[in-house]
Design an enzyme around this catalytic site. Structure first.
Site, PDB file in Angstrom:
ATOM      1  N   TYR A   1      55.008 132.921 -78.578  1.00 21.71           N
ATOM      2  CA  TYR A   1      54.562 132.176 -79.911  1.00 21.71           C
ATOM      3  C   TYR A   1      54.510 130.555 -79.621  1.00 21.71           C
ATOM      4  CZ  TYR A   1      54.757 130.442 -84.774  1.00 21.71           C
ATOM      5  OH  TYR A   1      54.574 130.037 -85.968  1.00 21.71           O
TER       6      TYR A   1
ATOM      7  N   SER B   1      51.925 124.736 -85.627  1.00 20.49           N
ATOM      8  CA  SER B   1      53.208 124.838 -85.977  1.00 20.49           C
ATOM      9  C   SER B   1      54.144 123.580 -85.144  1.00 20.49           C
ATOM     10  CB  SER B   1      53.975 126.128 -85.524  1.00 20.49           C
ATOM     11  OG  SER B   1      55.545 126.067 -85.499  1.00 20.49           O
TER      12      SER B   1
HETATM   13  P1  NAI Z   1      52.932 135.381 -93.646  1.00 20.42           P
HETATM   14  O1  NAI Z   1      53.418 136.415 -92.976  1.00 20.42           O
HETATM   15  O2  NAI Z   1      53.600 134.904 -94.996  1.00 20.42           O
HETATM   16  O3  NAI Z   1      51.318 135.391 -93.838  1.00 20.42           O
HETATM   17  C1  NAI Z   1      50.078 135.498 -92.580  1.00 20.42           C
HETATM   18  C2  NAI Z   1      49.230 136.406 -93.246  1.00 20.42           C
HETATM   19  O4  NAI Z   1      48.462 136.803 -91.951  1.00 20.42           O
HETATM   20  C3  NAI Z   1      49.690 137.643 -93.613  1.00 20.42           C
HETATM   21  O5  NAI Z   1      49.144 137.858 -94.945  1.00 20.42           O
HETATM   22  C4  NAI Z   1      49.276 138.572 -92.641  1.00 20.42           C
HETATM   23  O6  NAI Z   1      48.924 139.953 -92.948  1.00 20.42           O
HETATM   24  C5  NAI Z   1      48.102 137.997 -92.050  1.00 20.42           C
HETATM   25  N1  NAI Z   1      47.702 138.383 -90.574  1.00 20.42           N
HETATM   26  C6  NAI Z   1      48.561 138.676 -89.582  1.00 20.42           C
HETATM   27  N2  NAI Z   1      48.177 139.390 -88.568  1.00 20.42           N
HETATM   28  C7  NAI Z   1      46.713 139.320 -88.912  1.00 20.42           C
HETATM   29  C8  NAI Z   1      45.602 139.693 -88.278  1.00 20.42           C
HETATM   30  N3  NAI Z   1      45.552 140.364 -86.939  1.00 20.42           N
HETATM   31  N4  NAI Z   1      44.329 139.509 -88.957  1.00 20.42           N
HETATM   32  C9  NAI Z   1      44.245 139.207 -90.013  1.00 20.42           C
HETATM   33  N5  NAI Z   1      45.193 138.702 -90.969  1.00 20.42           N
HETATM   34  C10 NAI Z   1      46.704 138.999 -90.305  1.00 20.42           C
HETATM   35  O7  NAI Z   1      53.019 134.196 -92.663  1.00 20.42           O
HETATM   36  P2  NAI Z   1      52.869 132.373 -92.920  1.00 20.42           P
HETATM   37  O8  NAI Z   1      54.343 131.962 -92.350  1.00 20.42           O
HETATM   38  O9  NAI Z   1      52.156 132.105 -94.111  1.00 20.42           O
HETATM   39  O10 NAI Z   1      51.851 132.199 -91.464  1.00 20.42           O
HETATM   40  C11 NAI Z   1      50.612 131.634 -91.567  1.00 20.42           C
HETATM   41  C12 NAI Z   1      50.587 130.827 -90.367  1.00 20.42           C
HETATM   42  O11 NAI Z   1      51.587 129.609 -90.401  1.00 20.42           O
HETATM   43  C13 NAI Z   1      50.882 131.428 -89.011  1.00 20.42           C
HETATM   44  O12 NAI Z   1      49.865 131.075 -88.253  1.00 20.42           O
HETATM   45  C14 NAI Z   1      52.273 130.995 -88.661  1.00 20.42           C
HETATM   46  O13 NAI Z   1      52.326 131.093 -87.092  1.00 20.42           O
HETATM   47  C15 NAI Z   1      52.452 129.649 -89.173  1.00 20.42           C
HETATM   48  N6  NAI Z   1      53.388 128.960 -89.314  1.00 20.42           N
HETATM   49  C16 NAI Z   1      54.446 129.547 -90.099  1.00 20.42           C
HETATM   50  C17 NAI Z   1      55.517 128.956 -90.424  1.00 20.42           C
HETATM   51  C18 NAI Z   1      56.679 129.585 -91.175  1.00 20.42           C
HETATM   52  O14 NAI Z   1      57.963 129.079 -90.816  1.00 20.42           O
HETATM   53  N7  NAI Z   1      56.615 130.614 -91.771  1.00 20.42           N
HETATM   54  C19 NAI Z   1      55.900 127.614 -89.622  1.00 20.42           C
HETATM   55  C20 NAI Z   1      54.875 127.045 -88.858  1.00 20.42           C
HETATM   56  C21 NAI Z   1      53.660 127.702 -88.452  1.00 20.42           C
END
Ligand code: NAI
Length: 284
Positions: A153, A140
């Site tokens: 985080y 991130s």
């Molecule tokens: P999201 O919540 O839309 O997608 C994340 C997915 O990971 C979900 O489908 C969730 O079910 C899955 N997940 C969560 N815990 C899990 C586990 N223990 N085992 C397997 N799957 C699991 O969120 P997003 O934003 O797409 O997140 C993806 C990555 O991007 C994360 O690592 C997040 O930290 C990172 N990120 C997100 C930002 C944002 O603004 N949304 C900004 C920078 C980084």
């Protein structure tokens, strides 16, 4: 790197950035395993994607044995994985002094140990398969820039960036590239992380503030589209570029940060004989 025909494993692939990456990989002719803890979201994603080259694998990335089982299942169905996206992540939007050990264990377990488990499971398989490939770990902008929250985080994302950089040097001789993805705000479901917090790590959780979650949901609506992040990620893989900065607007803030770091050096006399005595000149 040629994408067509390769097998990819995308953690957290049922939503947000991960799902964007899945779509981009399928469009390039890859076979893809979506590994996610939300089984309903996997089913929805498979339905929307409607593609015979994608499968779902239920997985909690925090589980070492679960990861090995999921890898076996994906590789039995789709062949050896040569593209790994350690993307699953959660966020607890609170400061460190407000946090409990359960909070630490949950966020570290998913955001850091999830990535460690991905690397420990797949790096030996990728080396043995000898097809080269690429690993993308999702950190991130929070792996560089900190405010008071979310402290846990930040801690996990700094660690993911550090391990990715070290891994980059050790896997290069095997033809396996490593990148760290550092997005700013993305349109995603990360504000709803509390819904998948395990019962066993919930005893000391602060009560969910639903007004705050609603606010976060609104803010995330203004984030970048996951498909744009995914396209920029695949560009970086093609170029074997380490840092993936999807949001150019953070360049100035990084420049300020690096300036602050260098400004903290003082004009102390340096240990000029160090290199001769130790044989170490530089870390890199
Ligand atoms: P999201 O919540 O839309 O997608 C994340 C997915 O990971 C979900 O489908 C969730 O079910 C899955 N997940 C969560 N815990 C899990 C586990 N223990 N085992 C397997 N799957 C699991 O969120 P997003 O934003 O797409 O997140 C993806 C990555 O991007 C994360 O690592 C997040 O930290 C990172 N990120 C997100 C930002 C944002 O603004 N949304 C900004 C920078 C980084």
């Amino acid at each position: 790197l040629e994408f067509a025909g390769r097998t990819a494993f995308v953690t957290g692939g049922a939503n947000g950035i991960g799902l964007g990456v899945v779509r981009a990989l399928l469009a390039q002719g890859c076979k893809v395993a979506i590994a996610d803890i939300r089984e309903e979201a996997i089913a929805d994603a498979l339905k929307t994607l409607d593609n015979q080259h994608v499968m779902g694998v239920p997985l909690d990335v925090a589980s070492r044995s679960g990861f090995a089982d999921a890898a076996d299942r994906a590789e039995a169905a789709l062949g050896p994985v040569s593209l790994l996206f350690n993307n699953a992540g959660i966020n607890l939007f609170q400061t460190i002094d407000e946090s409990s050990y359960d909070d630490w264990d949950w966020v570290m377990g998913v955001n850091l140990h999830g990535v460690i488990n991905g690397v420990m499971t797949f790096a030996p398989r990728m080396k043995a398969a000898g097809q080269g490939g690429h690993i993308v770990n999702t950190a991130s902008m929070a792996s560089f820039l900190c405010g008071p929250a979310p402290g846990i985080y930040n801690t996990t994302k700094f660690a993911v960036r550090g391990m990715s950089e070290s891994l980059r040097y050790s896997l290069a001789p095997h033809g396996i590239g490593v990148s760290v993805l550092c997005p700013g705000l993305v349109k995603s479901h990360i504000y709803a992380s509390d819904a998948i917090r395990p019962e066993a790590l919930s005893a000391t959780a602060r009560p969910v503030d639903s007004a705050a979650v609603d606010r976060l949901a609104q803010i995330h609506q203004f984030g970048m589209e996951p498909d744009v992040i995914a396209a920029r990620t695949l560009d970086a893989i093609r170029e074997n570029r380490f840092h993936i900065f999807s949001h150019p607007e953070f360049r100035d803030e990084l420049e300020t940060l690096f300036g602050e770091i260098l400004a903290d050096f003082r004009d102390y006399p340096s240990d000029s004989g160090f290199a001769e005595r130790t044989g170490f000149e530089k870390i890199r």
